[in-house]
Design a protein around this motif. Structure first.
Motif, PDB file in Angstrom:
ATOM      1  N   SER A  77       0.837  -1.194   0.000  1.00  0.00           N
ATOM      2  CA  SER A  77       0.000   0.000   0.000  1.00  0.00           C
ATOM      3  C   SER A  77       0.874   1.246   0.000  1.00  0.00           C
ATOM      4  CB  SER A  77      -0.930   0.020   1.220  1.00  0.00           C
ATOM      5  OG  SER A  77      -0.184   0.130   2.416  1.00  0.00           O
ATOM      6  N   ILE A  78       0.307   2.307  -0.548  1.00  0.00           N
ATOM      7  CA  ILE A  78       0.971   3.603  -0.590  1.00  0.00           C
ATOM      8  C   ILE A  78       0.030   4.637  -0.003  1.00  0.00           C
ATOM      9  CG2 ILE A  78       1.933   5.397  -2.081  1.00  0.00           C
ATOM     10  CD1 ILE A  78       2.669   3.200  -4.072  1.00  0.00           C
ATOM     11  N   ASN A  79       0.529   5.458   0.875  1.00  0.00           N
ATOM     12  CA  ASN A  79      -0.306   6.485   1.492  1.00  0.00           C
ATOM     13  C   ASN A  79      -0.351   7.705   0.565  1.00  0.00           C
ATOM     14  OD1 ASN A  79      -1.992   7.419   3.505  1.00  0.00           O
ATOM     15  ND2 ASN A  79      -0.321   8.375   4.634  1.00  0.00           N
ATOM     16  N   THR A  80       0.072   8.832   1.025  1.00  0.00           N
ATOM     17  CA  THR A  80       0.050  10.031   0.192  1.00  0.00           C
ATOM     18  C   THR A  80       1.239  10.041  -0.769  1.00  0.00           C
ATOM     19  OG1 THR A  80      -1.096  11.340   1.857  1.00  0.00           O
ATOM     20  CG2 THR A  80       0.150  12.556   0.195  1.00  0.00           C
ATOM     21  N   ILE A  81       0.942  10.320  -2.030  1.00  0.00           N
ATOM     22  CA  ILE A  81       1.998  10.457  -3.030  1.00  0.00           C
ATOM     23  C   ILE A  81       1.930  11.880  -3.567  1.00  0.00           C
ATOM     24  CG2 ILE A  81       0.565   9.586  -4.933  1.00  0.00           C
ATOM     25  CD1 ILE A  81       3.151   8.046  -5.830  1.00  0.00           C
ATOM     26  N   SER A  82       3.059  12.488  -3.734  1.00  0.00           N
ATOM     27  CA  SER A  82       3.077  13.898  -4.113  1.00  0.00           C
ATOM     28  C   SER A  82       4.198  14.193  -5.104  1.00  0.00           C
ATOM     29  CB  SER A  82       3.215  14.793  -2.882  1.00  0.00           C
ATOM     30  OG  SER A  82       4.359  14.444  -2.134  1.00  0.00           O
ATOM     31  N   VAL A 130       4.142  20.648  -5.408  1.00  0.00           N
ATOM     32  CA  VAL A 130       3.354  20.982  -6.595  1.00  0.00           C
ATOM     33  C   VAL A 130       1.942  20.417  -6.473  1.00  0.00           C
ATOM     34  CG1 VAL A 130       3.158  20.679  -9.092  1.00  0.00           C
ATOM     35  CG2 VAL A 130       5.406  21.062  -8.055  1.00  0.00           C
ATOM     36  N   ALA A 131       1.840  19.153  -6.107  1.00  0.00           N
ATOM     37  CA  ALA A 131       0.528  18.514  -6.007  1.00  0.00           C
ATOM     38  C   ALA A 131       0.651  17.259  -5.162  1.00  0.00           C
ATOM     39  CB  ALA A 131      -0.015  18.169  -7.394  1.00  0.00           C
ATOM     40  N   ALA A 132      -0.466  16.885  -4.532  1.00  0.00           N
ATOM     41  CA  ALA A 132      -0.471  15.696  -3.682  1.00  0.00           C
ATOM     42  C   ALA A 132      -1.780  14.955  -3.837  1.00  0.00           C
ATOM     43  CB  ALA A 132      -0.245  16.087  -2.226  1.00  0.00           C
ATOM     44  N   ASP A 133      -1.705  13.652  -3.635  1.00  0.00           N
ATOM     45  CA  ASP A 133      -2.886  12.777  -3.730  1.00  0.00           C
ATOM     46  C   ASP A 133      -2.839  11.814  -2.553  1.00  0.00           C
ATOM     47  OD1 ASP A 133      -4.525  10.464  -4.387  1.00  0.00           O
ATOM     48  OD2 ASP A 133      -4.594  11.205  -6.434  1.00  0.00           O
ATOM     49  N   THR A 134      -3.816  11.898  -1.686  1.00  0.00           N
ATOM     50  CA  THR A 134      -3.844  11.018  -0.526  1.00  0.00           C
ATOM     51  C   THR A 134      -4.416   9.651  -0.908  1.00  0.00           C
ATOM     52  OG1 THR A 134      -6.071  11.541   0.215  1.00  0.00           O
ATOM     53  CG2 THR A 134      -4.317  13.047   0.866  1.00  0.00           C
ATOM     54  N   ASN A 194      -4.670  17.903  -3.818  1.00  0.00           N
ATOM     55  CA  ASN A 194      -4.510  19.350  -3.747  1.00  0.00           C
ATOM     56  C   ASN A 194      -3.359  19.757  -4.646  1.00  0.00           C
ATOM     57  OD1 ASN A 194      -1.974  19.734  -1.954  1.00  0.00           O
ATOM     58  ND2 ASN A 194      -3.244  18.318  -0.782  1.00  0.00           N
ATOM     59  N   VAL A 195      -3.455  20.955  -5.156  1.00  0.00           N
ATOM     60  CA  VAL A 195      -2.515  21.456  -6.147  1.00  0.00           C
ATOM     61  C   VAL A 195      -2.074  22.847  -5.724  1.00  0.00           C
ATOM     62  CG1 VAL A 195      -2.218  22.046  -8.583  1.00  0.00           C
ATOM     63  CG2 VAL A 195      -3.628  20.106  -7.947  1.00  0.00           C
ATOM     64  N   ALA A 196      -0.812  23.162  -5.891  1.00  0.00           N
ATOM     65  CA  ALA A 196      -0.297  24.479  -5.527  1.00  0.00           C
ATOM     66  C   ALA A 196      -0.961  25.565  -6.364  1.00  0.00           C
ATOM     67  CB  ALA A 196       1.220  24.512  -5.725  1.00  0.00           C
ATOM     68  N   ILE A 218      -2.992  16.002 -10.727  1.00  0.00           N
ATOM     69  CA  ILE A 218      -2.361  14.801 -10.196  1.00  0.00           C
ATOM     70  C   ILE A 218      -3.385  13.671 -10.180  1.00  0.00           C
ATOM     71  CG2 ILE A 218      -2.895  15.421  -7.794  1.00  0.00           C
ATOM     72  CD1 ILE A 218      -0.239  14.052  -7.000  1.00  0.00           C
ATOM     73  N   SER A 219      -2.917  12.484 -10.473  1.00  0.00           N
ATOM     74  CA  SER A 219      -3.785  11.320 -10.411  1.00  0.00           C
ATOM     75  C   SER A 219      -2.937  10.104 -10.056  1.00  0.00           C
ATOM     76  CB  SER A 219      -4.515  11.100 -11.742  1.00  0.00           C
ATOM     77  OG  SER A 219      -3.591  10.871 -12.790  1.00  0.00           O
ATOM     78  N   ARG A 220      -3.605   9.008  -9.744  1.00  0.00           N
ATOM     79  CA  ARG A 220      -2.868   7.796  -9.406  1.00  0.00           C
ATOM     80  C   ARG A 220      -3.642   6.576  -9.856  1.00  0.00           C
ATOM     81  NH1 ARG A 220      -2.365   8.112  -3.008  1.00  0.00           N
ATOM     82  NH2 ARG A 220      -1.630   5.975  -3.105  1.00  0.00           N
ATOM     83  N   ASP A 221      -2.909   5.539 -10.168  1.00  0.00           N
ATOM     84  CA  ASP A 221      -3.486   4.244 -10.504  1.00  0.00           C
ATOM     85  C   ASP A 221      -2.937   3.273  -9.464  1.00  0.00           C
ATOM     86  OD1 ASP A 221      -4.003   1.678 -11.519  1.00  0.00           O
ATOM     87  OD2 ASP A 221      -3.969   2.389 -13.582  1.00  0.00           O
ATOM     88  N   ASN A 222      -3.752   2.949  -8.480  1.00  0.00           N
ATOM     89  CA  ASN A 222      -3.263   2.110  -7.378  1.00  0.00           C
ATOM     90  C   ASN A 222      -2.893   0.713  -7.851  1.00  0.00           C
ATOM     91  OD1 ASN A 222      -3.449   4.047  -5.292  1.00  0.00           O
ATOM     92  ND2 ASN A 222      -5.659   3.696  -5.140  1.00  0.00           N
ATOM     93  N   ALA A 223      -3.615   0.209  -8.820  1.00  0.00           N
ATOM     94  CA  ALA A 223      -3.311  -1.132  -9.318  1.00  0.00           C
ATOM     95  C   ALA A 223      -1.930  -1.177  -9.962  1.00  0.00           C
ATOM     96  CB  ALA A 223      -4.375  -1.573 -10.319  1.00  0.00           C
ATOM     97  N   LYS A 224      -1.560  -0.095 -10.628  1.00  0.00           N
ATOM     98  CA  LYS A 224      -0.249  -0.025 -11.277  1.00  0.00           C
ATOM     99  C   LYS A 224       0.805   0.576 -10.364  1.00  0.00           C
ATOM    100  CE  LYS A 224      -2.006   0.404 -16.002  1.00  0.00           C
ATOM    101  NZ  LYS A 224      -2.043   1.234 -17.231  1.00  0.00           N
TER     102      LYS A 224
END
Length: 126
Positions: free
Chosen positions: A30-35, A48-52, A58-60, A69-75
């Motif tokens: 698992s990954i918590n906040t990535i920024s 610059v930006a963060a994704d919990t 949130n974005v500066a 910012i976006s994330r793909d948890n599966a990848k």
């Protein structure tokens, strides 16, 4: 062993777009906040930006409306879509994870905290 590897940087003209990727490798649970952060020589690194992990982003202010910012948890990958780039966006961009769980073959489940990638250079020409 876990790693964060950024990619997607390069040289673009003002007004152009880039999409940065940050891929986490290893037996990650698992990954918590990535920024995303950026830094120019002689200046402090800035957020610059963060994704919990809960999906809150949130974005500066300096990039609001242009960067997403976006994330793909599966990848186990995060992205930074950068549109309408300006010369002042020129910097080295770093990926950061505040906390992630991973499996070590010898030591079992472990926690990695305050993890940084090596960065990718973004240069925006006038």
């Amino acid at each position: 062993q876990v790693q964060l590897v950024e990619s997607g940087g390069g040289l673009v003209p003002a007004g152009g777009s880039l999409r940065l990727s940050c891929s986490a490798s290893g037996s990650i649970l698992s990954i918590n906040t990535i920024s995303w952060h950026r830094q120019v020589p002689g200046k402090q690194r800035e957020l610059v930006a963060a994704d919990t992990s809960g999906g809150v982003t949130n974005v500066a202010d300096a990039v609001k409306g242009r960067f997403t910012i976006s994330r793909d948890n599966a990848k186990k990958t995060a992205y930074l879509q950068m549109n309408n780039l300006k010369p002042e966006d020129t910097a080295r961009y770093y990926c950061h994870v505040d906390r992630m769980l991973f499996t070590d073959p010898d030591m079992g489940t472990r926690v990695a905290v305050d993890y940084w990638g090596q960065g990718t250079q973004v240069t925006v020409a006038e």
